[in-house]
Enzyme design. Sequence first.
Site, mmCIF file in Angstrom:
data_model
loop_
_atom_site.group_PDB
_atom_site.id
_atom_site.type_symbol
_atom_site.label_atom_id
_atom_site.label_comp_id
_atom_site.label_asym_id
_atom_site.label_seq_id
_atom_site.Cartn_x
_atom_site.Cartn_y
_atom_site.Cartn_z
ATOM 1 N N ASP A 139 0.849 -1.198 0.000
ATOM 2 C CA ASP A 139 0.000 0.000 0.000
ATOM 3 C C ASP A 139 0.888 1.253 0.000
ATOM 4 O O ASP A 139 0.644 2.212 -0.739
ATOM 5 C CB ASP A 139 -0.885 -0.026 1.255
ATOM 6 N N HIS B 175 -4.325 2.438 -7.196
ATOM 7 C CA HIS B 175 -5.502 2.088 -6.387
ATOM 8 C C HIS B 175 -6.723 1.763 -7.241
ATOM 9 O O HIS B 175 -7.578 0.965 -6.832
ATOM 10 C CB HIS B 175 -5.817 3.188 -5.365
ATOM 11 N N HIS C 272 -6.313 -1.745 -8.167
ATOM 12 C CA HIS C 272 -6.752 -2.560 -7.010
ATOM 13 C C HIS C 272 -8.263 -2.760 -7.038
ATOM 14 O O HIS C 272 -8.766 -3.869 -6.879
ATOM 15 C CB HIS C 272 -6.341 -1.891 -5.692
ATOM 16 N N HIS D 202 -5.501 -5.888 0.497
ATOM 17 C CA HIS D 202 -5.533 -4.597 -0.199
ATOM 18 C C HIS D 202 -4.139 -4.228 -0.738
ATOM 19 O O HIS D 202 -3.966 -3.988 -1.933
ATOM 20 C CB HIS D 202 -6.044 -3.532 0.782
HETATM 21 ZN ZN LIG Z 1 -4.504 1.877 -0.058
#
Ligand SMILES: [Zn+2]
Length: 374
Positions: free
Chosen positions: A173, A256, A259, A273
Amino acid sequence: MLSVFCSPSRYTQGPNATVSLGEEIVKLGLEGPALIIAGKSAISLLSEVWQSSLRAAGLRYSVFQFGGECSSSEIERAKTAARQSETRIVIGAGGGKVLDTARAVAADLKLPVVNCPTVASSDAPCSALSVVYTDEGVFHEYRIYGRNPDLVLVDTEVIARSPARLLVAGMGDALATWFEAKVCSDSNVRNMRGGASTRSALALAELCYKTLLADGVDALQALQSHTVTPALDRLVEANTLLSGLGFESSGLAAAHAIHNGLTAAAETHSFFHGEKVAFGVLVQLMLESKAPEVVEQVLDFSTSVGLPVTFSDIGLAAPGPEALEQIARRATAKGETIHNEPFPVTAEIVIDALREADEAGEDWKRRHRRTMSI
Ligand SMILES: [Zn+2]
């Protein structure tokens, strides 16, 4: 456009920081009763410390056991518990989804919120937003709030006992922060708080990336031996504070959104995540046709700590055109942060970038397999 920088009111980190939880809350002038929203393992690990710390500070509290998903129904369930116990402060203790739920509950009920991450698996704890999923675990929406948490308290002794894979996911992340922040700053787009980025936020995002490269491997080793070393301490700060401030006050971009696209493929649901974001970083680098040295540095880092760099690493064994299209369509949906990239992004070019990212990862592995066998 005005520049806006946001952060929690107070950030406290260190070994056995939980012992000071009550005192830290009182220092901010906040009052109970508190509702602690917590995962099962946080409850068994911390309930005795909560009792002594909150009692000593004169704070009454009750505990709500988190059901496992930050979904609308779980948020409503926790709000009901908060109303029943006349809660005046919400404390979240656990992983990212627990804290996302605590922030959502506090925002809906207009209450202060304290976040106590028990893992350094994402940069969510410092933020004023929640990522809400369906009960089945598919990305649903971002909820953005007016205020950041009043207190983020990180107990590094607790983090040192968390699963290694979660610390690595947090690095994934955090890996995205610098690359996404730079895009948003260069394109002068709005950050997560509706303003332009600041030099401060960008500097924090860059320090985040440098800290990962310098301390990632050592921090992982420290965690595997359950020891709080200076490298682990710095890395926890990078995953939690630097990445949190960097992404929120600079903004998100392709990584993101990729993702979010990957969550549309059921095969990726068992991945965290940050693991999906790490693959998203590679896809972003491909979309931006980044220099080979930059791609190589990211591949070297990701593989050194065990972050995914190929389709098969994130559960997608040879995805066909339909699967890729589904991911790309979700990643390029209206309002997605992928549109912060400084060029028009279509599902078609995302499909190409997904394939190129996988090829780059496979190529890295082939080259290093060969080196290792020599
Ligand atoms: Zn994140």
